[in-house]
Motif scaffolding. Structure first.
Motif, PDB file in Angstrom:
ATOM      1  N   GLY A 165       0.815  -1.200   0.000  1.00  0.00           N
ATOM      2  CA  GLY A 165       0.000   0.000   0.000  1.00  0.00           C
ATOM      3  C   GLY A 165       0.851   1.253   0.000  1.00  0.00           C
ATOM      4  O   GLY A 165       2.081   1.199  -0.040  1.00  0.00           O
ATOM      5  N   GLU A 166       0.200   2.390   0.074  1.00  0.00           N
ATOM      6  CA  GLU A 166       0.911   3.673   0.028  1.00  0.00           C
ATOM      7  C   GLU A 166       1.823   3.850   1.236  1.00  0.00           C
ATOM      8  O   GLU A 166       2.949   4.315   1.112  1.00  0.00           O
ATOM      9  CB  GLU A 166      -0.099   4.815  -0.057  1.00  0.00           C
ATOM     10  CG  GLU A 166       0.519   6.136  -0.436  1.00  0.00           C
ATOM     11  CD  GLU A 166      -0.532   7.193  -0.722  1.00  0.00           C
ATOM     12  OE1 GLU A 166      -0.346   8.304  -0.193  1.00  0.00           O
ATOM     13  OE2 GLU A 166      -1.491   6.918  -1.443  1.00  0.00           O
ATOM     14  N   ALA A 167       1.356   3.451   2.409  1.00  0.00           N
ATOM     15  CA  ALA A 167       2.170   3.591   3.618  1.00  0.00           C
ATOM     16  C   ALA A 167       3.410   2.697   3.547  1.00  0.00           C
ATOM     17  O   ALA A 167       4.510   3.112   3.932  1.00  0.00           O
ATOM     18  CB  ALA A 167       1.345   3.252   4.856  1.00  0.00           C
ATOM     19  N   GLY A 168       3.246   1.495   3.041  1.00  0.00           N
ATOM     20  CA  GLY A 168       4.375   0.578   2.909  1.00  0.00           C
ATOM     21  C   GLY A 168       5.389   1.076   1.897  1.00  0.00           C
ATOM     22  O   GLY A 168       6.603   0.948   2.096  1.00  0.00           O
ATOM     23  N   ALA A 169       4.898   1.632   0.800  1.00  0.00           N
ATOM     24  CA  ALA A 169       5.799   2.194  -0.208  1.00  0.00           C
ATOM     25  C   ALA A 169       6.568   3.378   0.380  1.00  0.00           C
ATOM     26  O   ALA A 169       7.771   3.517   0.150  1.00  0.00           O
ATOM     27  CB  ALA A 169       5.019   2.621  -1.446  1.00  0.00           C
ATOM     28  N   ALA A 170       5.889   4.213   1.166  1.00  0.00           N
ATOM     29  CA  ALA A 170       6.553   5.355   1.794  1.00  0.00           C
ATOM     30  C   ALA A 170       7.610   4.883   2.787  1.00  0.00           C
ATOM     31  O   ALA A 170       8.709   5.456   2.860  1.00  0.00           O
ATOM     32  CB  ALA A 170       5.530   6.249   2.490  1.00  0.00           C
TER      33      ALA A 170
END
Length: 183
Positions: A165-170
């Motif tokens: 997800g976006e948080a994991g990518a960040a």
């Protein structure tokens, strides 16, 4: 003069193509589909392009200009390599990744687009390598290797669903910055 219809320009057709590619992928790039999307006739299309092959070649160059060269130019406005890397990161993260995904799918079926994609990949990696070397943290060989890894991760995150997800990518990006001494 009321009711005048604005003439569609080459830039309009290319912008329309990137939007169509992002929304519906390569099948949206037929002349018929583009004309329908634009509300224009085939004559309007052919006034700008000799045919589909010429259009796809121009679209690939338009993508290179907007999604690579303009970003590099904007990043070069910064005075230090780290600031340029940071600016480049921020600019790249603002791009519509669906365009990149669509261009890569298009490259799988069109030789000219495949050639442009390969050239763009080399341009992007070369610029990253230059910045990493100029930063003073890496010699030329390590800067080149790091640029390849960084770029592969950038493209990879766009192409596959890591489940993060976006948080994991960040979080992955933050770790990358930490490992390369940029955080």
């Amino acid at each position: 003069m009321t009711g005048t219809v604005r003439r569609f320009t080459t830039a309009d057709w290319l912008g329309l193509g990137l939007a169509a590619l992002a929304e519906a992928g390569p099948p949206a790039l037929t002349i018929e589909a583009l004309c329908q999307r634009a509300g224009k006739t085939k004559g309007s299309f052919y006034a700008h392009f000799a045919g589909s092959e010429a259009y796809l070649a121009a679209l690939a160059e338009h993508w290179r200009e907007r999604h690579t060269r303009r970003l590099v130019e904007a990043a070069r406005a910064e005075d230090r390599a780290d600031a340029q890397l940071s600016a480049l990161d921020q600019l790249a993260l603002r791009l519509d990744e669906r365009v990149e995904q669509g261009m890569r799918r298009l490259a799988a079926v069109d030789e000219t687009v495949r050639r442009v994609c390969a050239e763009v990949d080399r341009e992007r990696i070369a610029y990253l390598a230059e910045l990493h070397q100029v930063s003073g943290r890496f010699d030329a060989a390590d800067a080149q290797a790091l640029a390849r890894l960084e770029y592969a991760a950038f493209v990879g995150f766009q192409q596959i669903d890591t489940g993060a997800g976006e948080a994991g990518a960040a979080a992955s990006y933050a770790l990358f910055l930490k490992l390369t001494g940029r955080a």
